[in-house]
Design a protein around this motif. Structure first.
Motif, mmCIF file in Angstrom:
data_model
loop_
_atom_site.group_PDB
_atom_site.id
_atom_site.type_symbol
_atom_site.label_atom_id
_atom_site.label_comp_id
_atom_site.label_asym_id
_atom_site.label_seq_id
_atom_site.Cartn_x
_atom_site.Cartn_y
_atom_site.Cartn_z
ATOM 1 N N HIS A 150 17.715 15.108 24.025
ATOM 2 C CA HIS A 150 18.040 16.251 23.169
ATOM 3 C C HIS A 150 17.600 17.563 23.804
ATOM 4 C CE1 HIS A 150 17.077 19.156 19.912
ATOM 5 N NE2 HIS A 150 18.285 18.802 19.523
ATOM 6 N N SER A 151 16.423 17.578 24.421
ATOM 7 C CA SER A 151 15.960 18.815 25.067
ATOM 8 C C SER A 151 16.863 19.190 26.235
ATOM 9 C CB SER A 151 14.518 18.644 25.543
ATOM 10 O OG SER A 151 14.432 17.624 26.527
ATOM 11 N N LEU A 152 17.346 18.176 26.992
ATOM 12 C CA LEU A 152 18.273 18.463 28.088
ATOM 13 C C LEU A 152 19.585 19.022 27.562
ATOM 14 C CD1 LEU A 152 17.755 15.362 30.432
ATOM 15 C CD2 LEU A 152 17.039 17.719 30.849
ATOM 16 N N LEU A 153 20.106 18.400 26.495
ATOM 17 C CA LEU A 153 21.361 18.876 25.932
ATOM 18 C C LEU A 153 21.215 20.268 25.339
ATOM 19 C CD1 LEU A 153 22.665 15.616 24.202
ATOM 20 C CD2 LEU A 153 23.467 16.631 26.332
ATOM 21 N N ARG A 154 20.063 20.538 24.705
ATOM 22 C CA ARG A 154 19.833 21.869 24.150
ATOM 23 C C ARG A 154 19.664 22.906 25.256
ATOM 24 N NH1 ARG A 154 20.815 23.323 19.081
ATOM 25 N NH2 ARG A 154 19.051 24.766 19.126
ATOM 26 N N ARG A 155 19.082 22.477 26.386
ATOM 27 C CA ARG A 155 18.836 23.410 27.481
ATOM 28 C C ARG A 155 20.121 23.747 28.229
ATOM 29 N NH1 ARG A 155 14.569 22.449 32.500
ATOM 30 N NH2 ARG A 155 14.964 24.442 33.587
ATOM 31 N N PHE A 156 20.933 22.705 28.515
ATOM 32 C CA PHE A 156 22.147 22.925 29.296
ATOM 33 C C PHE A 156 23.387 23.009 28.417
ATOM 34 C CE2 PHE A 156 19.166 20.790 32.185
ATOM 35 C CZ PHE A 156 19.143 21.704 33.223
ATOM 36 N N GLY A 157 23.311 22.494 27.185
ATOM 37 C CA GLY A 157 24.391 22.633 26.223
ATOM 38 C C GLY A 157 25.722 22.106 26.728
ATOM 39 N N PHE A 158 26.727 22.960 26.645
ATOM 40 C CA PHE A 158 28.091 22.596 27.014
ATOM 41 C C PHE A 158 28.166 22.103 28.446
ATOM 42 C CE2 PHE A 158 32.342 23.465 28.521
ATOM 43 C CZ PHE A 158 33.153 23.073 27.476
ATOM 44 N N LEU A 159 27.491 22.792 29.363
ATOM 45 C CA LEU A 159 27.548 22.414 30.774
ATOM 46 C C LEU A 159 26.882 21.059 31.019
ATOM 47 C CD1 LEU A 159 26.802 25.829 32.532
ATOM 48 C CD2 LEU A 159 29.008 24.691 32.229
ATOM 49 N N GLY A 160 25.836 20.759 30.268
ATOM 50 C CA GLY A 160 25.174 19.466 30.425
ATOM 51 C C GLY A 160 26.081 18.314 30.016
ATOM 52 N N ILE A 161 26.753 18.449 28.863
ATOM 53 C CA ILE A 161 27.688 17.408 28.425
ATOM 54 C C ILE A 161 28.856 17.309 29.393
ATOM 55 C CG2 ILE A 161 29.153 16.635 26.528
ATOM 56 C CD1 ILE A 161 27.378 18.244 24.643
ATOM 57 N N LEU A 162 29.318 18.461 29.894
ATOM 58 C CA LEU A 162 30.415 18.469 30.864
ATOM 59 C C LEU A 162 30.044 17.695 32.117
ATOM 60 C CD1 LEU A 162 33.214 19.628 31.699
ATOM 61 C CD2 LEU A 162 31.984 21.590 32.640
#
Length: 294
Positions: A150-162
């Protein structure tokens, strides 16, 4: 509008040919979307439809383009893969444009197939789940993993999921479950997944297959085979001339089976956790209802 389109099928006129062509195109591209859904909807256990269907289709288009020296042939219908004219040279870009729409449709289907884990986890998640985990002093391995992702997804957001979606990643279902568990907005998740899987990943895979079955690559492989084993070279040449050389990956290796088993166990663990969350939420609602009734 849909009713008008349906009624046009029962009216004779010059538009009938266009309607039939449109129906054929819709059916053809819907077929690839459905194959993409089947590839990813099984929580990591879906059909390998790229290896079984899309990869061979791209390979056949590539081989036919080099044989016909043109890409004007049809890829579906009664006269599929019949050479129209044999002139010029079919380049890499020509073949890519010929199969790009099918590849994008398949990639879009894989993105759609990732939605069930997201919605299941989102429905099961409690509103105060994140606050509850942060308030605890002793966290289990599962809770620490969830908070870390969750912290990674919150940190990178859209680009992380991409990034998760664009690279070959058998654990992407876990990212979808985590996004749903922590209420990541739907369009953030689905938009990044669609771009990563359809525009980036599927296009790169298509380019790899086209390169592998290009005339230069095949000529180099046949030259090596001729030096190493003339008999194997003759067999390979005969198969290629019949356009039946479709690459297929082996699924029977011990290492691959062990990896698939590990992924399946991890996904089963998350599914069981989701069901437990549903049960806990239901019990809490029953207790609250009983207390209010008193």
């Amino acid at each position: 509008m849909g009713i008008a389109y349906t009624l046009l099928h029962f009216v004779r006129g010059p538009h009938a040919r266009m309607i039939n062509a449109l129906d054929a195109s819709v059916s053809w591209y819907s077929y690839w979307v459905a194959l993409g859904v089947l590839s990813s909807i099984g929580l990591g256990a879906g059909l390998h439809t790229f290896v079984l269907f899309l990869g061979p289709h791209i390979a056949r288009v590539t081989l036919t383009a080099h044989e016909c020296m043109d890409v004007s042939f049809a890829v579906h219908g009664a006269r599929a893969f019949e050479c129209v004219r044999a002139e010029g040279v079919a380049g890499f870009g020509d073949v890519l444009r010929k199969v790009l729409v099918e590849s994008l449709c398949w990639g879009a289907g894989t993105a759609i197939g990732e939605l069930p884990p997201y919605f299941i986890a989102r429905a099961a998640a409690q509103g105060s789940e994140l606050e509850r985990l942060r308030a605890q002093t002793a966290l289990s391995l599962k809770d620490r993993t969830l908070l870390g992702v969750h912290s990674l997804l919150r940190r990178f957001g859209f680009l992380g999921i991409l990034l998760f979606a664009a690279i070959p990643n058998p654990l992407f279902d876990l990212a979808g479950i985590t996004c749903g568990h922590f209420q990541i907005p739907f369009w953030t998740f689905f938009g990044a997944t669609l771009l990563g899987k359809s525009v980036i990943k599927a296009t790169v895979q298509t380019m790899v297959v086209i390169t592998a079955f290009s005339e230069e690559t095949i000529s180099g492989v046949l030259l090596v085979l001729q030096r190493w084993s003339p008999w194997v070279h003759n067999v390979a040449s005969r198969v290629l001339s019949q356009q039946m050389a479709f690459g297929q990956e082996s699924e029977s290796s011990v290492l691959g089976s062990m990896w698939n088993a590990c992924v399946a166990l991890m996904l089963v663990y998350f599914v069981v956790s989701t069901l437990e969350a549903f049960a806990q939420s239901y019990v809490t609602d029953i207790k609250r209802w009983s207390w209010q009734k008193r």
